[in-house]
Write a protein that holds these residues in place. Structure first.
Motif, PDB file in Angstrom:
ATOM      1  N   GLY A  66       0.757  -1.288  -0.161  1.00 43.52           N
ATOM      2  CA  GLY A  66       0.101  -0.014  -0.087  1.00 43.52           C
ATOM      3  C   GLY A  66       0.662   1.232  -0.194  1.00 43.52           C
ATOM      4  N   ASP A  67       2.156   1.101   0.281  1.00 42.58           N
ATOM      5  CA  ASP A  67       3.011   2.448   0.330  1.00 42.58           C
ATOM      6  C   ASP A  67       3.012   2.847  -1.289  1.00 42.58           C
ATOM      7  OD1 ASP A  67       3.565   2.340   2.877  1.00 42.58           O
ATOM      8  OD2 ASP A  67       5.618   1.323   2.571  1.00 42.58           O
ATOM      9  N   GLU A  68       3.039   4.178  -1.439  1.00 43.69           N
ATOM     10  CA  GLU A  68       3.038   4.914  -2.637  1.00 43.69           C
ATOM     11  C   GLU A  68       4.398   5.244  -3.156  1.00 43.69           C
ATOM     12  OE1 GLU A  68      -1.645   6.358  -2.276  1.00 43.69           O
ATOM     13  OE2 GLU A  68       0.107   7.657  -2.505  1.00 43.69           O
ATOM     14  N   VAL A  69       4.598   5.369  -4.501  1.00 42.94           N
ATOM     15  CA  VAL A  69       5.862   5.502  -5.031  1.00 42.94           C
ATOM     16  C   VAL A  69       5.724   6.452  -6.314  1.00 42.94           C
ATOM     17  CG1 VAL A  69       8.269   5.099  -5.803  1.00 42.94           C
ATOM     18  CG2 VAL A  69       7.239   3.460  -4.114  1.00 42.94           C
ATOM     19  N   ILE A  70       5.959   7.698  -6.166  1.00 44.49           N
ATOM     20  CA  ILE A  70       5.853   8.654  -7.298  1.00 44.49           C
ATOM     21  C   ILE A  70       6.659   8.371  -8.367  1.00 44.49           C
ATOM     22  CG2 ILE A  70       5.784  11.108  -8.120  1.00 44.49           C
ATOM     23  CD1 ILE A  70       4.749  11.784  -5.159  1.00 44.49           C
ATOM     24  N   VAL A  71       6.199   8.132  -9.779  1.00 45.00           N
ATOM     25  CA  VAL A  71       7.088   7.979 -10.839  1.00 45.00           C
ATOM     26  C   VAL A  71       6.605   8.955 -11.945  1.00 45.00           C
ATOM     27  CG1 VAL A  71       7.801   5.967 -12.324  1.00 45.00           C
ATOM     28  CG2 VAL A  71       7.074   5.390 -10.005  1.00 45.00           C
ATOM     29  N   PRO A  72       7.540   9.800 -12.389  1.00 49.15           N
ATOM     30  CA  PRO A  72       7.052  10.563 -13.412  1.00 49.15           C
ATOM     31  C   PRO A  72       6.880   9.556 -14.576  1.00 49.15           C
ATOM     32  CG  PRO A  72       8.671  11.563 -12.073  1.00 49.15           C
ATOM     33  CD  PRO A  72       8.595  10.205 -11.578  1.00 49.15           C
ATOM     34  N   ALA A  73       6.012  10.160 -15.518  1.00 51.19           N
ATOM     35  CA  ALA A  73       6.299   9.425 -16.945  1.00 51.19           C
ATOM     36  C   ALA A  73       6.318  10.436 -17.979  1.00 51.19           C
ATOM     37  CB  ALA A  73       4.594   8.774 -17.029  1.00 51.19           C
TER      38      ALA A  73
ATOM     39  N   ALA B 262       0.526  15.082  -6.255  1.00 50.42           N
ATOM     40  CA  ALA B 262       0.746  13.593  -6.091  1.00 50.42           C
ATOM     41  C   ALA B 262       0.783  13.131  -4.822  1.00 50.42           C
ATOM     42  CB  ALA B 262       1.744  13.158  -7.144  1.00 50.42           C
ATOM     43  N   ILE B 263       1.486  13.950  -3.817  1.00 51.08           N
ATOM     44  CA  ILE B 263       1.795  13.461  -2.621  1.00 51.08           C
ATOM     45  C   ILE B 263       0.591  13.378  -1.372  1.00 51.08           C
ATOM     46  CG2 ILE B 263       3.252  14.125  -0.451  1.00 51.08           C
ATOM     47  CD1 ILE B 263       5.072  15.649  -2.307  1.00 51.08           C
ATOM     48  N   THR B 264       0.828  12.159  -1.152  1.00 49.60           N
ATOM     49  CA  THR B 264      -0.258  11.761   0.145  1.00 49.60           C
ATOM     50  C   THR B 264       0.416  11.223   1.208  1.00 49.60           C
ATOM     51  OG1 THR B 264      -0.536   9.519  -0.244  1.00 49.60           O
ATOM     52  CG2 THR B 264      -1.507  10.924  -1.912  1.00 49.60           C
ATOM     53  N   PRO B 265      -0.215  11.046   2.350  1.00 47.75           N
ATOM     54  CA  PRO B 265       0.069  10.511   3.580  1.00 47.75           C
ATOM     55  C   PRO B 265       0.887   9.131   3.158  1.00 47.75           C
ATOM     56  CG  PRO B 265      -1.918  11.348   4.042  1.00 47.75           C
ATOM     57  CD  PRO B 265      -1.876  11.453   2.612  1.00 47.75           C
TER      58      PRO B 265
ATOM     59  N   HIS C  48       7.206  18.064   2.687  1.00 52.40           N
ATOM     60  CA  HIS C  48       6.844  16.914   3.136  1.00 52.40           C
ATOM     61  C   HIS C  48       7.959  15.829   3.518  1.00 52.40           C
ATOM     62  CE1 HIS C  48       3.033  18.077   1.000  1.00 52.40           C
ATOM     63  NE2 HIS C  48       3.697  18.554   0.260  1.00 52.40           N
ATOM     64  N   PRO C  49       8.399  15.769   4.675  1.00 53.90           N
ATOM     65  CA  PRO C  49       9.511  15.128   5.352  1.00 53.90           C
ATOM     66  C   PRO C  49       9.248  13.461   5.207  1.00 53.90           C
ATOM     67  CG  PRO C  49       8.274  16.202   7.134  1.00 53.90           C
ATOM     68  CD  PRO C  49       7.818  16.804   5.666  1.00 53.90           C
ATOM     69  N   HIS C  50       8.236  13.112   5.241  1.00 56.07           N
ATOM     70  CA  HIS C  50       8.089  11.603   4.860  1.00 56.07           C
ATOM     71  C   HIS C  50       8.303  11.088   3.559  1.00 56.07           C
ATOM     72  CE1 HIS C  50       4.192  13.078   3.121  1.00 56.07           C
ATOM     73  NE2 HIS C  50       4.070  12.048   2.942  1.00 56.07           N
ATOM     74  N   VAL C  51       8.699  12.174   2.633  1.00 62.07           N
ATOM     75  CA  VAL C  51       8.874  11.498   1.144  1.00 62.07           C
ATOM     76  C   VAL C  51      10.332  11.477   1.153  1.00 62.07           C
ATOM     77  CG1 VAL C  51       8.468  11.956  -1.238  1.00 62.07           C
ATOM     78  CG2 VAL C  51       6.893  12.441   0.346  1.00 62.07           C
ATOM     79  N   TRP C  52      10.926  10.357   0.433  1.00 68.39           N
ATOM     80  CA  TRP C  52      12.123  10.144   0.066  1.00 68.39           C
ATOM     81  C   TRP C  52      12.369  10.190  -1.219  1.00 68.39           C
ATOM     82  CZ3 TRP C  52      16.446   7.572   3.099  1.00 68.39           C
ATOM     83  CH2 TRP C  52      16.226   7.878   4.598  1.00 68.39           C
TER      84      TRP C  52
END
Length: 399
Positions: free
Chosen positions: A114-121, A159-162, A195-199
């Motif tokens: 369920g963890d999300e990873v942002i991937v630019p296309a 695109a960023i969520t919790p 958003h300090p939770h995003v790596w």
């Protein structure tokens, strides 16, 4: 017995499938020009080969530390300091069996279901599949030719969520060759700082293949605030023409590097000892050959961009780096080939080019943005000119 649920979530690499198809056709004696492989046509430099031969003769054929020899880690540390202004200790460096392995280790070591990873296309084909394999969720941000294939800060913010764990940022890009300037990276970094939770996984594999005096930058360099949550990934495959040697590496926080090493200890163990010795030579040796090869790549880029932009129905942005172009052809969708086949997708288009023009490219759907295709210009100018002429003829016949 049946494949696992994790394996069912992914598909075979489309780029490798195209390459295999080209090999099959050539074995049958068919004159096909393969522009699908993401591999330099230059040879590994001689001084790198000699280092590998010496390693064999010196008996360096045993197991090494799981995630890299001290000598290679030292060379990587020096490279990051020299080229990127980034300082890492040895326990912040990992060496893996190619960049794909680095990506795999990082995602498997950190993602839960369920963890999300942002991937630019457009994206490299492996990004979303590796995320899916872990049970994570790829969140795709599309950036078309009108944005020169680069996402905006506003798109990233939206695109960023919790649940967001990572942003994967590839510059210069496979498949488009688009590269983010330091200013553009800083603007994206400002979003991430909030958003300090995003790596961030910064895939810098094409760092040294750049044109028109474009100055490379990586996000931990221009946004020091993100250093502690950035994994900066690179390798020897592209710049040093060492695709088959399988050496990727990364620098990042010590706890993450340790976690990736734990995973590697139970999967591949160490990368090839001989390849590691060769990589030390590559990173520490004379880098002047890179400029000569970039000059050749730039001439090929200019030829391909010019010819594709003169092709019926195609628009081809000029990339800043790597050795790919990503022409879009929305103007051809809905039209018919001379045999009456409707070009309804980019898969249909690349099949038409392969069957009728004997030119192999990779469909844009594999990279998450259609209708388009990826063309690699890592081959001779003569072959590229011939391939583009074939594409021009095939596209002129569509109506």
């Amino acid at each position: 017995m049946h494949p696992s649920a994790a394996l069912d979530r992914i598909k075979p690499s489309p780029t490798l499938a195209i390459t295999s198809r080209v090999f099959e056709l050539k074995a049958q004696g068919i004159d096909v020009i393969g522009l699908g492989a993401g591999e330099p046509d230059f040879d590994t430099p001689d001084f790198v080969k000699e280092a590998a031969i010496k390693a064999i003769r010196d008996g360096k054929t045993k197991y090494t530390n799981v995630d890299g020899t001290p000598e290679l880690k030292a060379a990587i540390i020096a490279k990051f300091r020299r080229d990127n202004g980034l300082d890492y200790a040895a326990n912040q460096i990992t060496v893996n069996v190619g960049g794909k392995h680095t990506l795999f280790n990082a995602m498997v070591a950190t993602l839960d279901a369920g963890d999300e990873v942002i991937v630019p296309a457009p994206y490299w084909v492996s990004y979303p599949d590796v995320v899916l394999f872990t049970g994570g969720v790829p969140v795709i941000i599309a950036a078309g030719a009108d944005q020169h294939y680069k996402i905006s800060p506003a798109q990233l913010e939206a695109a960023i969520t919790p649940k967001t764990k990572w942003l994967i940022l590839n510059s210069p890009s496979n498949p488009t060759g688009a590269a983010y300037s330091a200013t553009e990276l800083r603007a994206l970094g400002e979003v991430l700082i909030r958003h300090p939770h995003v790596w961030v996984l910064a895939d810098d594999m094409y760092e040294h293949i750049l044109y028109d005096d474009f100055e490379f930058a990586t996000i931990a360099q221009v946004c020091p605030e993100l250093y502690d949550r950035t994994l900066t990934m690179n390798g020897c495959s592209k710049a040093y023409a060492m695709t088959g040697w399988r050496i990727g590496y990364a620098g990042g926080p010590a706890w993450l590097i340790k976690a990736m090493g734990k995973l590697q200890s139970q999967s591949t163990s160490n990368p090839c000892s001989i390849a590691q010795a060769a990589a030390v030579a590559a990173l520490n040796g004379d880098q002047s050959f890179l400029k000569e090869r970039n000059t050749a790549f730039q001439a090929r880029r200019d030829l391909v961009v010019s010819m594709l932009n003169q092709t019926n129905g195609m628009t081809c942005p000029r990339p800043e780096g790597a050795f790919y172009v990503y022409p879009e052809f929305s103007a051809l969708i809905g039209k018919r080939t001379p045999k009456g086949v409707v070009i309804d997708t980019d898969e249909t288009m690349v099949a038409y080019l392969l069957d009728e023009a004997r030119v192999a490219a990779v469909q844009g759907a594999a990279f998450g943005l259609s209708p388009a295709m990826r063309i690699s210009y890592a081959t001779s100018e003569n072959l590229l000119r011939e391939a583009c002429e074939r594409i021009q003829t095939a596209c002129a016949a569509v109506s």
